[in-house]
Design a protein around this motif. Structure first.
Motif, PDB file in Angstrom:
ATOM      1  N   VAL A  80       7.096   6.092  -1.271  1.00 12.62           N
ATOM      2  CA  VAL A  80       7.589   4.733  -1.522  1.00 12.62           C
ATOM      3  C   VAL A  80       6.827   3.776  -0.619  1.00 12.62           C
ATOM      4  O   VAL A  80       6.772   3.966   0.598  1.00 12.62           O
ATOM      5  N   GLY A  81       6.251   2.742  -1.210  1.00 17.01           N
ATOM      6  CA  GLY A  81       5.568   1.717  -0.437  1.00 17.01           C
ATOM      7  C   GLY A  81       6.128   0.350  -0.765  1.00 17.01           C
ATOM      8  O   GLY A  81       6.224  -0.015  -1.945  1.00 17.01           O
ATOM      9  N   HIS A  82       6.504  -0.414   0.254  1.00 13.93           N
ATOM     10  CA  HIS A  82       7.086  -1.739   0.056  1.00 13.93           C
ATOM     11  C   HIS A  82       6.128  -2.822   0.523  1.00 13.93           C
ATOM     12  O   HIS A  82       5.492  -2.687   1.580  1.00 13.93           O
ATOM     13  N   SER A  83       5.980  -3.883  -0.255  1.00 11.30           N
ATOM     14  CA  SER A  83       5.232  -5.069   0.133  1.00 11.30           C
ATOM     15  C   SER A  83       3.785  -4.706   0.500  1.00 11.30           C
ATOM     16  O   SER A  83       3.102  -4.020  -0.253  1.00 11.30           O
ATOM     17  N   GLY A  84       3.333  -5.122   1.681  1.00  6.69           N
ATOM     18  CA  GLY A  84       1.990  -4.747   2.128  1.00  6.69           C
ATOM     19  C   GLY A  84       1.830  -3.268   2.355  1.00  6.69           C
ATOM     20  O   GLY A  84       0.706  -2.768   2.484  1.00  6.69           O
ATOM     21  N   GLY A  85       2.954  -2.519   2.393  1.00 11.27           N
ATOM     22  CA  GLY A  85       2.902  -1.065   2.508  1.00 11.27           C
ATOM     23  C   GLY A  85       2.348  -0.380   1.276  1.00 11.27           C
ATOM     24  O   GLY A  85       2.135   0.830   1.284  1.00 11.27           O
ATOM     25  N   GLY A  86       2.078  -1.171   0.232  1.00 10.21           N
ATOM     26  CA  GLY A  86       1.406  -0.588  -0.932  1.00 10.21           C
ATOM     27  C   GLY A  86       0.019  -0.074  -0.601  1.00 10.21           C
ATOM     28  O   GLY A  86      -0.441   0.917  -1.179  1.00 10.21           O
ATOM     29  N   TYR A  87      -0.640  -0.705   0.361  1.00  6.70           N
ATOM     30  CA  TYR A  87      -1.989  -0.251   0.726  1.00  6.70           C
ATOM     31  C   TYR A  87      -1.981   1.051   1.519  1.00  6.70           C
ATOM     32  O   TYR A  87      -2.737   1.965   1.200  1.00  6.70           O
ATOM     33  N   PRO A  88      -1.140   1.200   2.550  1.00 11.36           N
ATOM     34  CA  PRO A  88      -1.040   2.520   3.182  1.00 11.36           C
ATOM     35  C   PRO A  88      -0.611   3.606   2.197  1.00 11.36           C
ATOM     36  O   PRO A  88      -1.100   4.738   2.263  1.00 11.36           O
ATOM     37  N   ALA A  89       0.293   3.274   1.266  1.00  8.83           N
ATOM     38  CA  ALA A  89       0.688   4.252   0.249  1.00  8.83           C
ATOM     39  C   ALA A  89      -0.516   4.654  -0.592  1.00  8.83           C
ATOM     40  O   ALA A  89      -0.746   5.841  -0.854  1.00  8.83           O
ATOM     41  N   ALA A  90      -1.304   3.674  -1.027  1.00  2.00           N
ATOM     42  CA  ALA A  90      -2.493   3.970  -1.831  1.00  2.00           C
ATOM     43  C   ALA A  90      -3.500   4.813  -1.044  1.00  2.00           C
ATOM     44  O   ALA A  90      -4.114   5.742  -1.599  1.00  2.00           O
TER      45      ALA A  90
END
Length: 261
Positions: A80-90
């Protein structure tokens, strides 16, 4: 909604935040019978590093990579990635695609495999008028310089947390740290690949009343890089885990039940 006991959710936060943002979600998810592991990225939340020590998206994402590296062979997590955490998730999807059954982007920045990694951030910044940042500051640190992001109290109350309970607004004022989107690093990184990042099934949860990453831009992200399923939470500001924690948990459990079997 009850989860499958074997399911393990690993969640990351947005810029300047930490694992603490999931304080309402974690007990709800565990009550549903699943494991829920929120991770503070480098120089965020309760992580001991200082921002000046974090020079790249890889450095920033290292705590998440360590969690995924420890997942036993043959097991997979729901990421699960939230907000700018989409990049670490990717980035984690690129490094450990075999460890992730489905990645859920929660009103998050979501890159693609067609364009340079910085593309969706460039689009977001281009579409965000300067006045929308209110009292947010963008200082630089280090040599060569990296752009930091320091949100101000007005931006927290009037944009990030505008529908959130006053207690959560207070928590944000007390807990948010300086962060970075690592735009300089993203501008020089290789593209995310189809056979790694692109091989992981993705879902997206739209926060319908987000003032920071508006729903219109969230839908543009989905059009730019289509996903297996889209859910929407009405009445959710930029922090759906604060404004609509029950609805967020329901969405996460339903996505996992459908896509992580």
């Amino acid at each position: 909604m009850v989860g499958t006991a074997a399911q393990h959710f690993v969640a990351v936060h947005g810029v300047g935040h930490g694992a603490w943002v999931y304080y309402k979600v974690k007990p709800r998810m565990e009550a549903a019978g699943v494991r829920f592991t929120p991770v503070s990225l480098a120089a965020a939340g309760n992580n001991g590093k200082k921002l000046e020590e974090v020079r790249s998206l890889h450095d920033y994402t290292t705590p998440l990579l360590e969690v995924l590296a420890a997942v036993p062979a043959g097991e997979k997590v729901v990421l699960v990635g939230h907000s700018g955490g989409g990049y670490p998730a990717a980035y984690a999807m690129e490094k450990f695609p075999e460890k992730i059954s489905v990645a859920v982007f929660v009103n998050a920045l979501m890159p693609d495999t067609k364009n340079r990694p910085s593309y969706v951030i460039d689009e977001y910044l281009a579409r965000t008028p300067p006045e929308a940042w209110m009292d947010t500051q963008f200082p630089t640190y280090g040599d060569p310089p990296i752009t930091a992001l320091v949100v101000g109290p007005k931006f927290i109350s009037d944009s990030l947390y505008n529908l959130s309970p006053v207690e959560d607004q207070a928590l944000g004022h007390l807990s948010v740290r300086p962060g970075s989107l690592f735009m300089e690093d993203l501008a020089t990184m290789d593209k995310f690949s189809d056979d790694k990042f692109g091989s992981v099934r993705r879902a997206y949860i739209v926060a319908a009343d987000d003032k920071t990453i508006p729903a219109e831009f969230q839908r543009w992200l989905i059009e730019n890089n289509p996903v297996a399923e889209v859910k929407e939470i009405k009445g959710a500001d930029h922090m759906p885990m604060f404004t609509q924690p029950d609805a967020l948990c329901k969405c996460l459990l339903e996505i996992a039940q459908k896509h992580a079997a």
